[in-house]
Motif scaffolding. Structure first.
Motif, PDB file in Angstrom:
ATOM      1  N   LEU A 102     -14.726  -0.737   2.820  1.00  0.00           N
ATOM      2  CA  LEU A 102     -13.787   0.213   3.456  1.00  0.00           C
ATOM      3  C   LEU A 102     -12.366  -0.081   3.074  1.00  0.00           C
ATOM      4  N   ALA A 103     -11.693   1.232   2.561  1.00  0.00           N
ATOM      5  CA  ALA A 103     -10.482   1.230   2.267  1.00  0.00           C
ATOM      6  C   ALA A 103      -9.571   2.262   3.030  1.00  0.00           C
ATOM      7  N   VAL A 104      -8.227   1.597   3.488  1.00  0.00           N
ATOM      8  CA  VAL A 104      -7.449   2.324   4.587  1.00  0.00           C
ATOM      9  C   VAL A 104      -6.057   2.496   3.993  1.00  0.00           C
ATOM     10  N   PRO A 147     -11.105   8.423  10.997  1.00  0.00           N
ATOM     11  CA  PRO A 147      -9.880   7.944  10.951  1.00  0.00           C
ATOM     12  C   PRO A 147      -8.944   8.586  11.919  1.00  0.00           C
ATOM     13  N   ILE A 148      -8.124   7.885  13.036  1.00  0.00           N
ATOM     14  CA  ILE A 148      -7.250   8.406  13.731  1.00  0.00           C
ATOM     15  C   ILE A 148      -5.947   9.173  13.280  1.00  0.00           C
ATOM     16  N   ARG A 149      -5.227   9.672  13.757  1.00  0.00           N
ATOM     17  CA  ARG A 149      -4.139  10.581  13.211  1.00  0.00           C
ATOM     18  C   ARG A 149      -3.249   9.358  12.759  1.00  0.00           C
ATOM     19  N   GLY A 150      -2.685   9.616  11.486  1.00  0.00           N
ATOM     20  CA  GLY A 150      -1.944   8.753  10.913  1.00  0.00           C
ATOM     21  C   GLY A 150      -2.593   7.903   9.797  1.00  0.00           C
ATOM     22  N   TYR A 151      -3.756   8.066   9.834  1.00  0.00           N
ATOM     23  CA  TYR A 151      -4.460   7.194   8.780  1.00  0.00           C
ATOM     24  C   TYR A 151      -5.299   8.029   7.921  1.00  0.00           C
ATOM     25  N   GLU A 152      -6.042   7.523   6.908  1.00  0.00           N
ATOM     26  CA  GLU A 152      -7.059   8.240   6.199  1.00  0.00           C
ATOM     27  C   GLU A 152      -7.839   6.815   5.685  1.00  0.00           C
ATOM     28  N   ALA A 153      -9.114   7.271   5.475  1.00  0.00           N
ATOM     29  CA  ALA A 153     -10.066   6.100   4.803  1.00  0.00           C
ATOM     30  C   ALA A 153     -11.124   6.624   3.715  1.00  0.00           C
ATOM     31  N   LYS A 154     -11.608   5.558   3.137  1.00  0.00           N
ATOM     32  CA  LYS A 154     -12.549   5.927   2.287  1.00  0.00           C
ATOM     33  C   LYS A 154     -13.474   4.806   1.862  1.00  0.00           C
ATOM     34  N   ILE A 155     -14.635   4.867   1.389  1.00  0.00           N
ATOM     35  CA  ILE A 155     -15.434   3.921   0.946  1.00  0.00           C
ATOM     36  C   ILE A 155     -15.563   3.857  -0.682  1.00  0.00           C
ATOM     37  N   VAL A 156     -15.213   2.644  -0.875  1.00  0.00           N
ATOM     38  CA  VAL A 156     -15.464   2.326  -2.503  1.00  0.00           C
ATOM     39  C   VAL A 156     -16.175   1.216  -2.730  1.00  0.00           C
ATOM     40  N   ASN A 189      -4.598  -0.448  -5.584  1.00  0.00           N
ATOM     41  CA  ASN A 189      -4.429   1.052  -6.012  1.00  0.00           C
ATOM     42  C   ASN A 189      -3.893   1.880  -5.010  1.00  0.00           C
ATOM     43  N   GLY A 190      -3.124   1.310  -3.834  1.00  0.00           N
ATOM     44  CA  GLY A 190      -2.429   1.717  -2.985  1.00  0.00           C
ATOM     45  C   GLY A 190      -3.285   1.803  -1.655  1.00  0.00           C
ATOM     46  N   TRP A 191      -4.271   1.311  -1.700  1.00  0.00           N
ATOM     47  CA  TRP A 191      -5.201   1.264  -0.559  1.00  0.00           C
ATOM     48  C   TRP A 191      -5.396  -0.217   0.029  1.00  0.00           C
ATOM     49  N   ASN A 192      -5.350  -0.483   1.394  1.00  0.00           N
ATOM     50  CA  ASN A 192      -5.632  -1.724   2.270  1.00  0.00           C
ATOM     51  C   ASN A 192      -7.337  -1.765   2.192  1.00  0.00           C
ATOM     52  N   ILE A 193      -7.844  -3.072   1.540  1.00  0.00           N
ATOM     53  CA  ILE A 193      -9.353  -3.207   1.527  1.00  0.00           C
ATOM     54  C   ILE A 193      -9.558  -4.258   2.506  1.00  0.00           C
ATOM     55  N   THR A 194     -10.052  -3.548   3.756  1.00  0.00           N
ATOM     56  CA  THR A 194     -10.227  -4.488   4.646  1.00  0.00           C
ATOM     57  C   THR A 194     -11.082  -5.839   4.800  1.00  0.00           C
ATOM     58  N   GLY A 195     -11.889  -5.721   3.855  1.00  0.00           N
ATOM     59  CA  GLY A 195     -12.766  -6.623   3.836  1.00  0.00           C
ATOM     60  C   GLY A 195     -14.169  -6.425   4.601  1.00  0.00           C
ATOM     61  N   PRO A 221       0.772  -1.310  -0.124  1.00  0.00           N
ATOM     62  CA  PRO A 221       0.178   0.141   0.078  1.00  0.00           C
ATOM     63  C   PRO A 221       0.944   1.285  -0.059  1.00  0.00           C
ATOM     64  N   ASN A 222       0.225   2.337  -0.352  1.00  0.00           N
ATOM     65  CA  ASN A 222       0.981   3.631  -0.155  1.00  0.00           C
ATOM     66  C   ASN A 222       0.876   3.910   1.143  1.00  0.00           C
ATOM     67  N   TYR A 223       2.059   4.500   1.778  1.00  0.00           N
ATOM     68  CA  TYR A 223       2.089   4.957   3.056  1.00  0.00           C
ATOM     69  C   TYR A 223       1.957   6.469   3.181  1.00  0.00           C
ATOM     70  N   ILE A 224       1.391   6.868   4.325  1.00  0.00           N
ATOM     71  CA  ILE A 224       1.409   8.373   4.867  1.00  0.00           C
ATOM     72  C   ILE A 224       2.575   8.739   5.414  1.00  0.00           C
ATOM     73  N   THR A 225       3.411   9.830   4.807  1.00  0.00           N
ATOM     74  CA  THR A 225       4.784  10.127   5.211  1.00  0.00           C
ATOM     75  C   THR A 225       4.517  11.587   5.652  1.00  0.00           C
ATOM     76  N   GLY A 226       5.449  12.194   6.261  1.00  0.00           N
ATOM     77  CA  GLY A 226       5.899  13.666   6.253  1.00  0.00           C
ATOM     78  C   GLY A 226       5.474  14.195   7.593  1.00  0.00           C
ATOM     79  N   ASN A 227       4.782  13.360   8.558  1.00  0.00           N
ATOM     80  CA  ASN A 227       4.636  13.796   9.976  1.00  0.00           C
ATOM     81  C   ASN A 227       5.786  13.341  10.996  1.00  0.00           C
ATOM     82  N   SER A 228       6.494  14.210  11.466  1.00  0.00           N
ATOM     83  CA  SER A 228       7.479  13.851  12.381  1.00  0.00           C
ATOM     84  C   SER A 228       7.428  12.749  13.297  1.00  0.00           C
ATOM     85  N   ASP A 229       6.038  12.961  13.960  1.00  0.00           N
ATOM     86  CA  ASP A 229       5.628  12.037  15.070  1.00  0.00           C
ATOM     87  C   ASP A 229       5.959  10.441  14.417  1.00  0.00           C
ATOM     88  N   PHE A 230       5.738  10.504  13.289  1.00  0.00           N
ATOM     89  CA  PHE A 230       5.945   8.876  12.693  1.00  0.00           C
ATOM     90  C   PHE A 230       7.197   8.567  12.200  1.00  0.00           C
TER      91      PHE A 230
END
Length: 538
Positions: free
Chosen positions: A387-389, A363-372, A410-416, A20-29
């Motif tokens: 659910l895609a995360v 979605p908590i800090r560090g994550y984003e989600a959408k419905i597909v 497409n870079g998203w985790n599809i959780t089922g 998957p694509n990872y979210i980067t750019g936040n110094s906390d992570f």
């Protein structure tokens, strides 16, 4: 890059284009390239002068951070000195939740091993599949559970070392560590070196092995706990999930140790024992499953739980009635959340300020989600879909590219899971993808039917499944545990069905009702719906 002498895990990671694509750019992570997570989770507390602070407790024992540090170092020395261990070897842990389990987990990572934690209820066949697929070379096993492991016939498993989780009867591991140094030079892992392998579900056929890095162990500690719990060094964590389940690993080891707090462990966490521990040890944060919250509610009046400030539920969706009953009994709001072994821990949840009853949350800090939809297109607001995360962690199946391609699109985790998102961005659980019941053209959520049935005064527990039907395609079948089991009868079934049709859309009512003494569950509290489907169709 070669991370370990035994590079099996890294050689079998999915290629980057399938991850998957990872979210980067936040110094906390973001973490240093050279990173063994043990140094922050454990060793740091010794270096900062907090070694005498309590790290873990049970009803019988108390270990300080220094106790755990020294024991983990001795175990790492045993691996390297006595067991023909090389970095990157996979080391299985078989035990209920106890202090020695945690020491083994840290000792494995200190030595440069990859920890493979397992559920205590697994049997020889399942353990064999794990050993063969992950090429397990070593195992630490509580002697009370060693029979099934000793029966494993795997050409890879060379060393089984028993210990006593009760700390009363020294076994092989305790004997080996007696004269070992209490210091150890940690293996120089990288931030993206594999630290653990988690098995997502049993273990027949080709299992799903999920890999997570050293940096992932720390990253999730900056996500859910900071968003929902606001922990500090005075907190005491407790929970029922096994440490072999990443929900339990996070809630009972990673989160408390990241914040310098402590954890209370129980091998058999009954409701009364949990409430007694909360009362006597001034527990502040509790992790457990919805079924356990329901039972705790019926007993909580007998205990003083004034110290408890945060309640977390995951593993299954949280019925509104369970939330209401606990809140009415205690004044405490249960924080619901959804996570996955593939993403390591919770990624959608809430906190005191954002909670919306009945919703899983945001979605908590560090994550984003959408419905597909089925084609991967964004679903309209309010419409049900998959659910895609994506975020700071993601799915990395080992040696299973076919399954990897299904989980990551497409870079998203599809959780089922089937969810819907409302106009305010809140996510509402509808069903697991395989728990949607299509009957006479209607899409019916098993969870929605369960939530209605739980409102009936006579219903203790219930689970809903779909069963094949020649005329309707599928029928809604309710598996019900009654508070008074003597009420089970055809006439009572008619009463419940009529009540349901008066309470909710009539087309959703359970056309078949089965009465059970108890619902089949996993050790993590999840209802085993496949067993119910088999029973209903028998």
């Amino acid at each position: 890059m070669k991370h370990y002498d035994d590079n099996f895990a890294h050689d079998n990671l999915p290629p980057l284009d399938l991850q998957p694509n990872y979210i980067t750019g936040n110094s906390d992570f973001e973490f240093a390239e050279n990173l063994n997570c043990v140094e922050y989770l454990l060793d740091r507390h010794i270096k900062e002068g907090n070694g005498n602070a309590i790290a873990m407790q049970t009803f019988d024992s108390t270990w300080t951070y220094n106790d755990l540090y020294e024991k983990a170092n001795q175990i790492a020395n045993v691996l390297v000195d006595d067991l023909s261990f090389v970095s990157g070897n996979r080391v299985l842990i078989r035990s209920a939740n106890n202090l020695m389990y945690v020491a083994c987990w840290f000792g494995i990572l200190k030595a440069g091993g990859i920890a493979v934690a397992t559920m205590p209820l697994l049997r020889e066949k399942e353990l064999t599949v794990i050993a063969d697929n992950a090429k397990i070379s070593h195992a630490f096993c509580d002697y009370r559970l060693e029979d099934e492991l000793l029966a494993v016939k795997s050409s890879y498993l060379k060393h089984i070392v028993s210990f006593d989780g009760t700390e009363k009867n020294p076994k092989k591991l305790e004997t080996l560590i007696v004269n070992k140094p209490t210091t150890f030079k940690n293996y120089p892992a990288k931030s993206d070196s594999v630290a653990i392998i988690g098995f997502t579900s049993g273990t027949t056929g080709k299992p799903k092995m999920t890999a997570h890095y050293h940096k992932d162990m720390l990253a999730i500690c900056e996500a859910f706990p900071k968003y929902s719990l606001q922990p500090n060094a005075k907190d005491v964590f407790i929970g029922s999930p096994p440490l072999g389940f990443t929900f339990g690993l996070g809630g009972l080891v990673l989160f408390p140790f990241y914040y310098g707090a402590s954890s209370f462990l129980m091998e058999k966490p009954s409701a009364d024992d949990m409430l007694k521990a909360i009362q006597d040890y001034k527990i502040t944060i509790c992790f457990t499953a919805p079924t356990a919250w329901r039972i705790l509610t019926t007993k909580v009046a007998d205990y003083n739980i004034a110290s408890l400030r945060k309640c977390v539920s995951a593993g299954e969706t949280l019925p509104e009635k369970v939330w209401d009953d606990w809140y009415n009994a205690t004044g405490l709001k249960i924080i619901d959340g959804i996570g996955a072994t593939e993403l390591l821990h919770i990624f959608i949840s809430s906190n005191e300020d954002t909670m919306r009853k009945g919703a899983t949350g945001l979605p908590i800090r560090g994550y984003e989600a959408k419905i597909v939809d089925a084609q991967g297109n964004n679903a309209p607001v309010g419409e049900e879909g998959r659910l895609a995360v994506r975020g700071i962690t993601g799915c990395k199946y080992l040696a299973n590219e076919e399954r990897q391609q299904k989980y990551v699109e497409n870079g998203w985790n599809i959780t089922g899971d089937v969810f819907r998102k409302d106009e305010d961005g809140y996510y509402w659980f509808v069903a697991r993808g395989d728990d949607m019941i299509i009957s006479s053209g209607y899409n019916i959520s098993a969870i929605e039917v369960e939530n209605v049935l739980l409102m009936h005064d006579a219903v203790e527990e219930c689970a809903v499944t779909g069963i094949p039907d020649e005329d309707r395609g599928m029928l809604v079948c309710a598996h019900i545990v009654l508070k008074d089991k003597s009420k089970a009868s055809d006439s009572f079934t008619k009463e419940i069905q009529d009540w349901f049709k008066a309470s909710a859309a009539p087309y959703k009512y359970p056309r078949k009702v089965c009465y059970l003494d108890a619902l089949p569950k996993t050790e993590t509290g999840k209802i085993q719906r496949f067993k119910l489907k088999n029973t209903a169709q028998a």
